[in-house]
Design an enzyme around this catalytic site. Structure first.
Site, PDB file in Angstrom:
ATOM      1  N   LYS A  86       0.851  -1.188   0.000  1.00 16.84           N
ATOM      2  CA  LYS A  86       0.000   0.000   0.000  1.00 16.84           C
ATOM      3  C   LYS A  86       0.892   1.245   0.000  1.00 16.84           C
ATOM      4  CE  LYS A  86      -4.130   1.736   2.414  1.00 16.84           C
ATOM      5  NZ  LYS A  86      -5.078   1.484   3.515  1.00 16.84           N
ATOM      6  N   SER A 161     -10.086   1.281   2.769  1.00 17.17           N
ATOM      7  CA  SER A 161      -9.183   2.091   1.976  1.00 17.17           C
ATOM      8  C   SER A 161      -8.126   1.293   1.218  1.00 17.17           C
ATOM      9  CB  SER A 161      -8.476   3.095   2.889  1.00 17.17           C
ATOM     10  OG  SER A 161      -7.640   2.439   3.833  1.00 17.17           O
ATOM     11  N   SER A 185     -10.629  -1.034   6.852  1.00 15.89           N
ATOM     12  CA  SER A 185      -9.958  -0.766   5.581  1.00 15.89           C
ATOM     13  C   SER A 185      -9.189  -1.930   4.993  1.00 15.89           C
ATOM     14  CB  SER A 185      -9.006   0.431   5.736  1.00 15.89           C
ATOM     15  OG  SER A 185      -9.722   1.629   5.809  1.00 15.89           O
TER      16      SER A 185
END
Length: 497
Positions: A86, A161, A185
């Site tokens: 990420k 997310s 997330s």
């Protein structure tokens, strides 16, 4: 080959049947085919592809496997495995922008702890995945990186997310991925993409200060299998000097050794809650969750229906009281002067957090947290794990903002308006009670062709039982294969107002 799991890949590397370089090239070819670019629409799961450095790392792994001999020390656990990280997990010398105009051009001065550990374990970091601005939404789109789409249905979001991570895994563009979770997330994109995501107990996986001190948050692993996710969790976890809240051993095999497959269901007492109080949950999601419970029961588990006194309104107010004193002010300070360039959902989050802080003091917020934690402990007394849906809705629009809330169709056909789209997911209670481990595993497809997930919630710090139950579910419950042809589905999402 791009959909090979990490355990199978390692076996083939050791046998000489496959090289890390060949696997990496398959993954990079898949990215070229389905991720899209400025001229070709696609999944858009990456902020950056690191092909040159990944190829160099893969060649080094090729040589290490070729040179290995019986009796040598074990090779690193992720050696040669393509891992997507990420973007918020900074890589020294590369940009660290988190989708924000205020951070454009910022450079990471050091590796994030999880990046450091992936590299030390031999992982080949080949790309960095998208998120919404500052990871503050359950969809994944931003002015900086555009719209990330669900490989199962390009009209749908992969969730957020960590949406780029889930989309990359589901589309065959990564074997493993790093993620993070402050209100779901990791688990939300796992559910929407048919992958596996793990939210560890607070501190089990080290983060980067200062926000690593926020006890709602945590970094974590995603994979296409429970076994792969356990492997990455073991690599990522354990005490780290950068994060004083971090704890426990690293890579001790406690999670992978807990995996028993279907046999792990025998003797488990599983609490079942389809709504965690009053969440409206789509009919297809309830049915698939019941299907999982029945499969566990048939394999020797005892299913116990449990009730919780929660409302989505109360849980939203509890979470935002917390955000109002920590995450919201941090975001406001970071983005000061660039408000006009923020996504609408980011401005809304900052405003909602500020309003909540004006209504509840930090001590009041702690009392709200403690009540939720106590009620969860009471509901789970006498059971080993709690089983509940991950999401309440079948899909969200890929570019949706849902600023005025969301209308959710319940199982009886009625429609209920929820004030905040975060209430469309059954995840945030387990960040409020953030010492519990939670694993989201696939349970099937919804009526609109987008995956559904269930959460396996454990008692505080009891990670092994969660992975035991998750391993049983994935052995017992058949789910469709990942989409080689992306975006086949088309359907209407929940209506926003």
């Amino acid at each position: 080959m791009a959909f090979l799991d990490a355990h199978a890949a390692r076996e083939r590397f050791r046998s000489g049947d496959l090289t890390p370089s060949a696997l990496l090239e398959a993954v990079l070819s898949r990215i070229d085919a389905v991720n899209g670019d400025g001229d070709r629409p696609g999944v858009n799961a990456f902020t950056e592809i690191l092909a040159d450095s990944a190829r160099a790392a893969a060649r080094a792994a090729d040589a290490a496997y070729a040179a290995a001999r019986p009796g040598d020390a074990p090779l690193p656990p992720l050696l040669g495995i393509p891992v997507a990280t990420k973007e918020k997990h900074g890589i020294a010398g590369l940009t660290l922008e988190q989708g924000l105009a205020a951070c454009r051009g910022d450079i990471a001065s050091a590796h994030h702890p999880v990046v450091e550990r992936v590299l030390a374990a031999g992982g080949v970091i080949h790309g960095r995945t998208t998120s919404p601005e500052f990871s503050c939404a359950t969809t994944t789109h931003s002015p900086m990186w555009g719209v990330t789409r669900n490989p199962w249905n390009l009209d749908a979001t992969p969730g957020g997310s960590s949406g780029g991570a889930g989309a990359a895994l589901a589309a065959g563009m990564a074997v493993l991925a790093t993620a993070s979770d402050i209100a779901g997330s990791t688990r939300i994109p796992a559910a929407f993409t048919g992958t596996v995501g793990y939210k560890a107990p607070y501190g089990r996986i080290p983060g980067a200060p200062p926000l690593s001190a926020d006890w709602y948050r945590g970094d974590g692993p995603m994979g296409r299998t429970v076994a792969d996710t356990a492997l990455l969790a073991e690599v990522m976890g354990g005490r780290h000097p950068v994060d004083h809240a971090s704890w426990g051993p690293q890579a001790n095999g406690s999670l992978t050794s807990a995996l028993q497959g279907a046999a792990g269901a025998q003797g488990l007492r599983v609490g079942l809650s389809l709504t965690l109080g009053d969440y409206p949950v789509a009919a297809s999601i309830r049915e698939r969750t019941l299907h999982v419970a029945r499969a566990l029961e048939a394999a020797g588990a005892e299913i116990v229906e449990v009730s919780l006194p929660w409302t989505t309104d109360r849980l939203r107010r509890t979470a935002f009281a917390h955000f109002g004193h920590i995450l919201g002010p941090a975001m406001a300070r970071l983005t000061a002067g660039t408000e006009a360039e923020l996504a609408d959902y980011t401005r809304r989050f900052i405003a909602d957090a500020a309003r909540a802080a004006s209504q509840e003091s930090l001590p009041d917020s702690l009392a709200l947290d403690a009540a939720v934690q106590s009620e969860l402990a009471a509901a789970m007394a006498g059971v080993d794990v709690l089983l509940t849906p991950t999401q309440a809705v079948e899909m969200l629009d890929a570019d949706g903002a849902y600023l005025d809330g969301i209308d959710v169709r319940d199982a009886d056909g009625s429609t209920r308006h929820l004030e905040h789209y975060w209430e469309a997911h059954l995840t945030s209670p387990f960040n409020i009670a953030n010492r519990v481990p939670v694993l989201s595993v696939p349970s099937g497809l919804s009526s609109v062709g987008v995956p559904i997930g269930v959460q396996v919630v454990g008692h505080p710090f009891d990670e092994a039982t969660v992975f035991r139950a998750g391993s049983a579910i994935t052995d017992l419950v058949a789910v469709p294969p990942f989409p080689v042809e992306i975006g086949a589905g088309r359907a209407a999402s929940p209506r926003s107002r």
